[in-house]
Design a protein around this motif. Structure first.
Motif, PDB file in Angstrom:
ATOM      1  N   LEU A 167       0.835  -1.203   0.000  1.00  0.00           N
ATOM      2  CA  LEU A 167       0.000   0.000   0.000  1.00  0.00           C
ATOM      3  C   LEU A 167       0.867   1.249   0.000  1.00  0.00           C
ATOM      4  O   LEU A 167       0.562   2.228  -0.693  1.00  0.00           O
ATOM      5  N   ASP A 168       1.951   1.216   0.748  1.00  0.00           N
ATOM      6  CA  ASP A 168       2.896   2.333   0.777  1.00  0.00           C
ATOM      7  C   ASP A 168       3.459   2.585  -0.620  1.00  0.00           C
ATOM      8  O   ASP A 168       3.519   3.731  -1.093  1.00  0.00           O
ATOM      9  N   LYS A 169       3.868   1.511  -1.297  1.00  0.00           N
ATOM     10  CA  LYS A 169       4.426   1.621  -2.654  1.00  0.00           C
ATOM     11  C   LYS A 169       3.400   2.195  -3.625  1.00  0.00           C
ATOM     12  O   LYS A 169       3.709   3.094  -4.427  1.00  0.00           O
ATOM     13  N   THR A 170       2.166   1.696  -3.555  1.00  0.00           N
ATOM     14  CA  THR A 170       1.102   2.173  -4.438  1.00  0.00           C
ATOM     15  C   THR A 170       0.787   3.636  -4.164  1.00  0.00           C
ATOM     16  O   THR A 170       0.557   4.427  -5.096  1.00  0.00           O
ATOM     17  N   SER A 171       0.771   4.023  -2.898  1.00  0.00           N
ATOM     18  CA  SER A 171       0.461   5.404  -2.520  1.00  0.00           C
ATOM     19  C   SER A 171       1.533   6.364  -3.028  1.00  0.00           C
ATOM     20  O   SER A 171       1.234   7.451  -3.529  1.00  0.00           O
TER      21      SER A 171
END
Length: 376
Positions: A167-171
């Motif tokens: 989720l961090d990477k996608t954000s």
């Protein structure tokens, strides 16, 4: 070409003058009862209504004023309570949904999948935020469902860590490809990690996401101020010297209590804190397993010595017990960003903070890793 935070494409951006000096939010909610109260608050100010109204013939109208696009929470108290978040900015806005029952309910009944069942038009910031919601929906829903099974899945922490990393990477990717500053700053805020669980590289990467942006608004200045302050809370920062009181009433050095041949676990707690007292049950079990290799220290934040001494007699804890005096508690709060208790800190043999958290599950997973690393 680098993006600028005050792009004309952004129009009435978060940091510049809005096209109007107020907002009008008109909503249509089929199936809602007449006289249902509708309330709009900012997510940071639950004690003050931004606007409120009552539903008439399935419609409502809210009016108010904002200095910049702001994430708000709309509440509808029908036979059930419904709450949903979206950005509001000055101008004419419309809220629509197929039916009241299609909206996410409040509190523990909130279903992320229902975020697609309402739309707010007229806000460029909300348009961007809606895209982010839908793009991250599978991950956020997966995390939501995983957390419901925290005590049932053996590798829960590892799976949660992996999903949060994705989720961090996608954000971050969304921020890099999106020109709406207000949305980007909100998303970046969700990437913040607890104190002493990140390194300086993590902070530098967050700062780089806004490297081409100019300090044209308070929100961006606040975020950069957070990054500067967070630098003193990076993993590996030294534990600061402090005076604490032992169970005999003697003032002693905290640094002197550390295990210089291994790790030290510090538990900040208080007699009146129910979650703290519950965590002690699990700390006892952790102590039975790791007490020979890790030094345990509990520091009470009780203001009254009598309350602390009473709790000690009740708990009969087998490891070292200390109490922080009020002035020292204030210092602890500032030094270590203590926003709640219980709070657990792991200190290495050189006096550096290598972990902090409030979850017994995280603590249970971290300790064996550290013990294993220290023996190699």
């Amino acid at each position: 070409m680098k993006k600028l935070c005050f792009l004309l494409l952004f129009g009435a951006a978060a940091c510049t003058q809005q096209p109007t000096d107020h907002f009008i939010l008109r909503g249509t909610v089929p199936g809602v009862m007449d006289s249902t109260k509708v309330t709009l608050r900012t997510v940071t100010r639950w004690d003050k209504d931004l606007a409120s109204a009552y539903v008439i013939d399935g419609k409502f109208e809210l009016r108010g004023q904002l200095d910049a696009p702001t994430l708000c929470k709309l509440s509808l108290n029908n036979a059930r309570s419904y709450e949903l978040d979206f950005f509001v900015e000055n101008g004419k806005l419309t809220f629509t949904t197929p039916h009241i029952d299609s909206l996410p309910q409040a509190y523990g009944l909130y279903d992320i999948r229902k975020e697609k069942n309402y739309r707010v038009e007229g806000s460029t910031t909300q348009d961007a935020y809606y895209r982010y919601q839908q793009q991250t929906l599978p991950l956020r829903y997966g995390i939501q469902e995983l957390r419901k099974q925290a005590n049932q899945i053996p590798d829960y922490n590892s799976r949660l860590e992996a999903m949060n990393a994705e989720l961090d990477k996608t954000s971050r990717a969304f921020i890099r490809n999106n020109d709406n500053l207000a949305t980007n700053l909100y998303i970046a805020g969700t990437l913040k990690k607890p104190a002493f669980t990140y390194d300086q590289t993590y902070l530098d990467e967050l700062e780089q996401l806004f490297a081409s942006c100019q300090d044209t608004c308070a929100a961006l200045k606040d975020f950069r101020s957070y990054l500067r302050d967070a630098s003193r809370l990076v993993q590996g920062s030294p534990l600061q010297e402090a005076e604490v009181v032992n169970d005999k009433g003697e003032s002693v050095s905290l640094i002197a209590q550390l295990n210089r041949e291994g790790y030290t676990l510090i538990d900040f707690w208080a007699s009146w804190c129910i979650p703290c007292r519950v965590s002690i049950i699990f700390l006892r079990e952790i102590y039975k397993t790791h007490g020979d290799s890790i030094r345990f220290i509990s520091i009470s934040l009780d203001q009254q010595e009598a309350d602390w001494q009473k709790a000690l007699k009740e708990e009969k804890l087998p490891w070292a017990q200390f109490r922080s005096l009020p002035e020292q508690t204030k210092t602890f709060t500032e030094q270590y960003n203590l926003i709640g208790i219980p709070a657990f800190f792991i200190i290495d043999s050189e006096g550096r903070i290598v972990f902090s958290g409030s979850s017994i599950n995280e603590l249970t997973e971290q300790l064996p890793k550290m013990i294993t690393n220290s023996t190699h």
